[in-house]
Design a protein around this motif. Structure first.
Motif, short mmCIF file in Angstrom:
data_model
loop_
_atom_site.label_atom_id
_atom_site.label_comp_id
_atom_site.label_asym_id
_atom_site.label_seq_id
_atom_site.Cartn_x
_atom_site.Cartn_y
_atom_site.Cartn_z
N GLN A 76 39.46 60.95 43.39
CA GLN A 76 39.42 59.52 43.71
C GLN A 76 37.97 59.11 43.90
O GLN A 76 37.23 59.69 44.69
N LEU A 77 37.59 58.08 43.16
CA LEU A 77 36.25 57.52 43.35
C LEU A 77 36.23 56.70 44.63
O LEU A 77 37.24 56.11 45.03
N PRO A 78 35.09 56.60 45.29
CA PRO A 78 34.98 55.72 46.47
C PRO A 78 35.31 54.28 46.08
O PRO A 78 35.07 53.87 44.94
N THR A 79 35.88 53.53 47.00
CA THR A 79 36.21 52.13 46.74
C THR A 79 34.97 51.37 46.31
O THR A 79 33.93 51.41 46.97
N MET A 80 35.08 50.70 45.17
CA MET A 80 33.94 50.00 44.59
C MET A 80 34.11 48.49 44.76
O MET A 80 35.22 47.96 44.62
N ALA A 81 33.02 47.81 45.03
CA ALA A 81 33.02 46.35 45.16
C ALA A 81 32.08 45.77 44.11
O ALA A 81 30.91 46.14 44.03
N GLN A 82 32.64 44.88 43.26
CA GLN A 82 31.84 44.25 42.22
C GLN A 82 31.83 42.74 42.42
O GLN A 82 32.86 42.13 42.73
N ASP A 83 30.67 42.15 42.24
CA ASP A 83 30.54 40.69 42.28
C ASP A 83 30.84 40.14 40.89
O ASP A 83 30.38 40.68 39.88
N ALA A 84 31.63 39.07 40.86
CA ALA A 84 31.98 38.45 39.58
C ALA A 84 32.09 36.94 39.77
O ALA A 84 32.23 36.44 40.90
N ILE A 85 32.01 36.22 38.66
CA ILE A 85 32.11 34.76 38.67
C ILE A 85 33.28 34.35 37.78
O ILE A 85 33.37 34.78 36.62
N THR A 86 34.19 33.57 38.33
CA THR A 86 35.36 33.14 37.58
C THR A 86 35.01 32.05 36.57
O THR A 86 33.88 31.56 36.52
N ASP A 88 35.94 29.02 36.56
CA ASP A 88 35.61 27.77 37.23
C ASP A 88 34.43 27.92 38.20
O ASP A 88 34.32 27.18 39.18
N ASN A 89 33.57 28.91 37.92
CA ASN A 89 32.29 29.08 38.64
C ASN A 89 32.46 29.35 40.13
O ASN A 89 31.73 28.81 40.97
N VAL A 90 33.42 30.19 40.48
CA VAL A 90 33.60 30.62 41.85
C VAL A 90 33.17 32.07 41.96
O VAL A 90 33.62 32.93 41.18
N SER A 91 32.30 32.36 42.91
CA SER A 91 31.81 33.73 43.10
C SER A 91 32.81 34.51 43.95
O SER A 91 33.18 34.08 45.04
N VAL A 92 33.23 35.67 43.45
CA VAL A 92 34.20 36.51 44.15
C VAL A 92 33.67 37.94 44.19
O VAL A 92 32.82 38.34 43.39
N GLN A 93 34.18 38.68 45.15
CA GLN A 93 33.87 40.11 45.25
C GLN A 93 35.17 40.89 45.12
O GLN A 93 36.09 40.72 45.92
N VAL A 94 35.23 41.73 44.12
CA VAL A 94 36.47 42.44 43.78
C VAL A 94 36.33 43.90 44.18
O VAL A 94 35.34 44.56 43.85
N GLU A 95 37.32 44.40 44.90
CA GLU A 95 37.34 45.80 45.30
C GLU A 95 38.34 46.55 44.43
O GLU A 95 39.48 46.13 44.27
N ALA A 168 44.28 52.99 38.33
CA ALA A 168 43.16 52.07 38.54
C ALA A 168 43.74 50.83 39.21
O ALA A 168 44.53 50.10 38.61
N GLU A 169 43.39 50.61 40.44
CA GLU A 169 44.00 49.55 41.24
C GLU A 169 42.97 48.50 41.63
O GLU A 169 41.82 48.82 41.97
N LEU A 170 43.41 47.24 41.57
CA LEU A 170 42.61 46.11 42.07
C LEU A 170 43.06 45.86 43.51
O LEU A 170 44.15 45.35 43.75
N LEU A 171 42.24 46.27 44.46
CA LEU A 171 42.66 46.26 45.86
C LEU A 171 42.61 44.88 46.49
O LEU A 171 43.55 44.45 47.16
N ASP A 172 41.51 44.16 46.29
CA ASP A 172 41.35 42.89 46.99
C ASP A 172 40.36 42.02 46.24
O ASP A 172 39.49 42.52 45.51
N VAL A 173 40.52 40.71 46.41
CA VAL A 173 39.60 39.72 45.86
C VAL A 173 39.09 38.90 47.03
O VAL A 173 39.85 38.14 47.64
#
Length: 296
Positions: A76-86, A88-95, A168-173
């Motif tokens: 298992q890789l450590p939980t990763m957090a990536q910054d992304a822009i939707t 409609d130009n909303v900045s989110v952080q995806v784990e 591969a799981e998308l944990l949180d937005v």
């Protein structure tokens, strides 16, 4: 004396002793026991020669060597957090979280240096790319679809590295505080609008039901009046027919009958035991009684 004898024996058997040691070392170098959770990568003269699976394995001593001992357990890789822009130009952080295991160690050790870092970078790129195609509401509501897309694209990339991605799981937005506040205001406004619409629809329905009730009451009153009018018309027709057949006597009979009914009703009322009647009315009542008895 004993020492001299021992030295003579060693000198005469040195070659045999050296040969025995060489044989034992050769056996130890050629026989390898691989644990169940590992695979060994064997090199011969610096080149990939074979991969040893779990159990007892034989190699050519002094020519082959165990270059890599690779664990095939799920990682298992450590939980990763990536910054992304939707979209409609909303900045989110995806784990995200990724589980994988090595199935072809010869590819893993010779095609990629740092597997964990490579997978993390690949996942970050896929997540940013896919979220950039969606609006924020779609990201929140289509999380399972987004997870499936990340899995499919990740599978295609890591196949060249001899890796199998098991999950591969998308944990949180996560959203920044400003976006959260704006969404909360929007949600409250939407709830207030729905409450007003519901209240207006309730009032409209109440007015409709009240109007239906008044219309129903008016229809029933009109129906009752129509029935009463039909009854009176019928009675009038009967009286008219009797007058036409029997002359004025039928009309006088009806008048006399009404006078008697009125007298009965007047006498039956509370507090009406004493009745003052004009003398002319007595004569009329007398004539009415005569007619009711059939007299002339």
């Amino acid at each position: 004396m004993t020492e001299d004898i021992l030295l003579d024996l060693l000198a005469s058997n040195f070659v045999w002793l050296l040969l025995a040691v060489l044989i034992i070392a050769t056996i130890l170098k050629s026989v390898h026991i691989v644990p169940q959770a590992q695979k060994f990568v064997v090199e011969r003269f610096g080149r990939l020669h074979s991969v040893l699976g779990p159990g007892i394995n034989l190699i050519v001593p002094f020519l082959d060597k165990i270059a890599h001992r690779v664990s095939i357990l799920e990682r298992q890789l450590p939980t990763m957090a990536q910054d992304a822009i939707t979209l409609d130009n909303v900045s989110v952080q995806v784990e995200t979280s990724v589980f994988y295991r090595i199935i072809e160690p010869e590819k893993t050790v010779y095609r990629i240096r740092d597997v964990d870092a490579a997978i993390s970078t690949t996942v970050a790129g896929i997540v940013r790319s896919e979220i950039g195609k969606m609006e924020l509401d779609q990201v929140q509501s289509n999380r399972s679809t987004l997870t499936s897309t990340i899995k499919e694209q990740l599978f295609a990339v890591v196949d060249d590295w001899g890796i199998e991605v098991t999950r591969a799981e998308l944990l949180d937005v996560n959203l920044d505080q400003a976006t959260r506040s704006a969404m909360l205001q929007q949600l409250n406004a939407e709830r207030a609008r729905r409450a007003q619409v519901t209240e207006a629809e309730g009032k409209k329905r109440a007015v409709e039901l009240s109007a239906d009730a008044e219309l129903y009451a008016a229809e029933q009153i009109a129906k009752a009046r129509r029935i009463q009018a039909d009854a009176e018309a019928y009675a009038t027709g009967v009286v008219a027919k009797a007058i036409a057949e029997n002359g004025i006597e039928a009309a006088q009979y009806q008048v006399a009958l009404k006078q008697v009914e009125a007298l009965n009703a007047l006498g039956a009322g509370d507090g009406k035991q004493t009745i003052l009647v004009p003398s002319a009315a007595l004569e009329a009542f007398g004539d009415a009684f005569k007619m009711l008895k059939g007299g002339k």
